[in-house]
Design a protein around this motif. Structure first.
Motif, PDB file in Angstrom:
ATOM      1  N   ILE A 167       0.837  -1.211   0.000  1.00  0.00           N
ATOM      2  CA  ILE A 167       0.000   0.000   0.000  1.00  0.00           C
ATOM      3  C   ILE A 167       0.864   1.250   0.000  1.00  0.00           C
ATOM      4  N   GLY A 168       1.837   1.280   0.885  1.00  0.00           N
ATOM      5  CA  GLY A 168       2.696   2.464   0.999  1.00  0.00           C
ATOM      6  C   GLY A 168       3.275   2.557   2.392  1.00  0.00           C
ATOM      7  N   ARG A 169       3.569   3.801   2.854  1.00  0.00           N
ATOM      8  CA  ARG A 169       4.104   3.998   4.206  1.00  0.00           C
ATOM      9  C   ARG A 169       3.395   5.188   4.860  1.00  0.00           C
ATOM     10  N   ILE A 170       3.417   5.210   6.181  1.00  0.00           N
ATOM     11  CA  ILE A 170       2.739   6.272   6.948  1.00  0.00           C
ATOM     12  C   ILE A 170       3.772   7.068   7.727  1.00  0.00           C
ATOM     13  N   THR A 171       3.698   8.415   7.635  1.00  0.00           N
ATOM     14  CA  THR A 171       4.556   9.322   8.415  1.00  0.00           C
ATOM     15  C   THR A 171       3.669  10.268   9.213  1.00  0.00           C
ATOM     16  N   GLN A 172       4.200  10.838  10.329  1.00  0.00           N
ATOM     17  CA  GLN A 172       3.425  11.785  11.147  1.00  0.00           C
ATOM     18  C   GLN A 172       3.090  13.058  10.383  1.00  0.00           C
ATOM     19  N   LYS A 173       3.999  13.464   9.562  1.00  0.00           N
ATOM     20  CA  LYS A 173       3.814  14.745   8.870  1.00  0.00           C
ATOM     21  C   LYS A 173       2.896  14.616   7.668  1.00  0.00           C
ATOM     22  N   GLU A 174       3.077  13.581   6.849  1.00  0.00           N
ATOM     23  CA  GLU A 174       2.346  13.482   5.585  1.00  0.00           C
ATOM     24  C   GLU A 174       1.256  12.421   5.586  1.00  0.00           C
ATOM     25  N   GLY A 175       1.197  11.597   6.638  1.00  0.00           N
ATOM     26  CA  GLY A 175       0.189  10.548   6.676  1.00  0.00           C
ATOM     27  C   GLY A 175       0.542   9.411   5.720  1.00  0.00           C
ATOM     28  N   LEU A 176      -0.438   8.870   4.996  1.00  0.00           N
ATOM     29  CA  LEU A 176      -0.214   7.760   4.074  1.00  0.00           C
ATOM     30  C   LEU A 176       0.435   8.258   2.790  1.00  0.00           C
ATOM     31  N   ILE A 177       1.591   7.694   2.494  1.00  0.00           N
ATOM     32  CA  ILE A 177       2.278   7.991   1.227  1.00  0.00           C
ATOM     33  C   ILE A 177       2.177   6.750   0.359  1.00  0.00           C
ATOM     34  N   PRO A 178       1.378   6.781  -0.709  1.00  0.00           N
ATOM     35  CA  PRO A 178       1.171   5.596  -1.560  1.00  0.00           C
ATOM     36  C   PRO A 178       2.487   5.106  -2.161  1.00  0.00           C
ATOM     37  N   SER A 179       2.582   3.765  -2.312  1.00  0.00           N
ATOM     38  CA  SER A 179       3.757   3.178  -2.961  1.00  0.00           C
ATOM     39  C   SER A 179       3.721   3.476  -4.451  1.00  0.00           C
ATOM     40  N   GLY A 180       4.870   3.217  -5.119  1.00  0.00           N
ATOM     41  CA  GLY A 180       4.926   3.429  -6.560  1.00  0.00           C
ATOM     42  C   GLY A 180       3.930   2.552  -7.290  1.00  0.00           C
ATOM     43  N   LYS A 181       3.745   1.321  -6.787  1.00  0.00           N
ATOM     44  CA  LYS A 181       2.791   0.413  -7.408  1.00  0.00           C
ATOM     45  C   LYS A 181       1.376   0.947  -7.286  1.00  0.00           C
ATOM     46  N   ARG A 182       1.051   1.499  -6.092  1.00  0.00           N
ATOM     47  CA  ARG A 182      -0.284   2.057  -5.884  1.00  0.00           C
ATOM     48  C   ARG A 182      -0.525   3.256  -6.794  1.00  0.00           C
ATOM     49  N   LYS A 183       0.512   4.093  -6.948  1.00  0.00           N
ATOM     50  CA  LYS A 183       0.386   5.255  -7.832  1.00  0.00           C
ATOM     51  C   LYS A 183       0.120   4.815  -9.274  1.00  0.00           C
ATOM     52  N   LEU A 184       0.831   3.719  -9.684  1.00  0.00           N
ATOM     53  CA  LEU A 184       0.640   3.210 -11.044  1.00  0.00           C
ATOM     54  C   LEU A 184      -0.771   2.681 -11.217  1.00  0.00           C
TER      55      LEU A 184
END
Length: 436
Positions: A1-18
């Motif tokens: 799916i991606g990764r989660i950070t405190q500042k940006e929340g969910l950052i989609p993976s490259g596969k998800r973006k594709l």
């Protein structure tokens, strides 16, 4: 799916973006099917397909598909529908899909179409060329197969078996005709009937060393068959006196075969020709091998026995009733290597040295399918040999690399999958056009 950070929340993976990018563009799940071998059949084996169309105008597409499954996957009848569902071949020939029951019914139907099978086989026989004959055995433990009888073969196996007799072209080394015989019928009794059925007069029986006996020679002569029979080196008919006296190499009695010098001597036995051939390269190798075995296996090899048999090293002795010179007889016999490779391909590569068929007519249909795939296998073997590629690739190597070439269906449209430059160069060597 991606990764989660405190500042940006969910950052989609490259596969998800594709996936998000392609959403709405691709509306159906891609389908991938084997394409390389399917394409090979139509491009390289057009002659075989054309003969099938003429002999079996209604069944040729189904026969082609079953033979394809045997050729590529060595699969039994039950797996044929699954393999065809993964193949692009039905698309190429616009064939209707069929299930396991349909395949079984088709094989039984083909098994009973003797004249049609004969028409197909005769299309590969040229009257002016010499055909060589040989036979092998196929094991079967089915009580419903009347061909399966307790018989004898040179491996001393007496299990229920039937004999498979083959004719192949001495010129092209291609199998052209076969016939199934009961396991308790020796080959020599059936040779003449096979020639009559195939419409042949100019055929030569080329047997192995275990075939020779006075009785078999008598039968061959009685049936007026032409033959070349190799003799075992300890056969009492062989006169090694010139080799013992070191006078074998006389006059100009030698010729070159595959860059090797072959010396020969000739004499007659009961009005038949006996030819002794000496290959010095083979003699040296056999002598070295035996002397080494004296050191490594002294319980089986002795210096005393070496002196008794050393004059036989490097020799081949052929008994024949042909009116040919020594070189021609030798070359015809050596072409037998082609049929030995043929049977090796059938038994080991196509896994056809035994059968579990329970219906004899279906068995006849199945053996016809094996005959077709054997022709394809031998065709590729000869192609590799002629292109000097056998040292690098086997037939199986080529088939497997071709099967890696796929067609992908995206949005109801077929597209050729990516191909490596290595595979592309290989296909170019075989002049197989690959659309990119």
């Amino acid at each position: 799916i991606g990764r989660i950070t405190q500042k940006e929340g969910l950052i989609p993976s490259g596969k998800r973006k594709l996936e998000e990018l392609l959403k709405g563009i691709i509306t159906s799940k891609p389908v991938c099917k084997e394409y390389g071998v399917s394409s090979l059949l139509l491009q390289q084996f057009s002659r075989y397909i054309s003969s099938l169309q003429k002999a079996f105008p209604e069944q040729w597409k189904a026969i082609l598909q079953i033979a394809y499954c045997r050729f590529l996957y060595r699969c039994p009848i039950k797996n044929i529908p699954f393999r065809l569902a993964q193949s692009y071949l039905p698309e190429l020939i616009q064939a209707k899909p069929f299930n396991e029951k349909t395949a079984s019914v088709l094989l039984k139907t083909i098994g009973g179409m003797h004249q049609e099978k004969l028409v197909y086989m005769k299309s590969f026989i040229r009257k002016e060329e010499h055909l060589l004959m040989d036979a092998t055995n196929i094991f079967s433990h089915s009580s419903l197969i009347t061909l399966a009888r307790k018989g004898y073969n040179n491996q001393m196996h007496f299990d229920p078996q039937f004999n498979l007799l083959y004719l192949y072209s001495a010129k092209t080394a291609m199998p052209v005709y076969y016939r199934l015989l009961p396991g308790n019928i020796r080959e020599v009794k059936a040779f003449k009937n096979c020639l009559l059925e195939a419409g042949l007069k100019d055929a030569i029986v080329v047997a192995d060393k275990g075939f020779f006996s006075s009785k078999n020679v008598e039968l061959l002569l009685r049936e007026k068959l032409r033959f070349i029979l190799p003799l075992k080196r300890d056969n009492a008919l062989i006169d090694y006196s010139d080799l013992e006296d070191n006078t074998f190499k006389q006059d100009d009695r030698y010729f070159e075969h595959e860059k090797r010098i072959i010396w020969f001597q000739e004499y007659t036995w009961n009005h038949l020709h006996v030819n002794i051939y000496l290959d010095e390269s083979l003699r040296i190798n056999e002598e070295k091998d035996y002397l080494r075995r004296i050191q490594t296996h002294p319980e089986n090899y002795t210096l005393q026995e070496y002196h008794q048999i050393r004059n036989t090293f490097g020799t081949i002795v052929l008994l024949s009733n042909l009116r040919r010179n020594a070189k021609e007889i030798y070359q015809i016999y050596k072409s037998r290597m082609a049929i030995e490779l043929l049977f090796d391909g059938m038994k080991n590569v196509l896994e056809a040295d035994h059968t579990y068929m329970q219906d004899e007519q279906t068995l006849h249909g199945w053996m016809f399918i094996n005959h077709i795939t054997l022709q394809w296998y031998q065709h590729l073997y000869i192609e590799l040999k002629n292109r000097d590629l056998l040292k690098k690739y086997s037939v199986n190597d080529l088939i497997q690399m071709l099967s890696d070439l796929k067609m992908i269906k995206i949005n109801d449209s077929w597209h050729l999958n990516e191909i490596t430059n290595y595979a592309k160069r290989l296909f170019e060597k075989f002049e197989i056009p690959i659309e990119t």
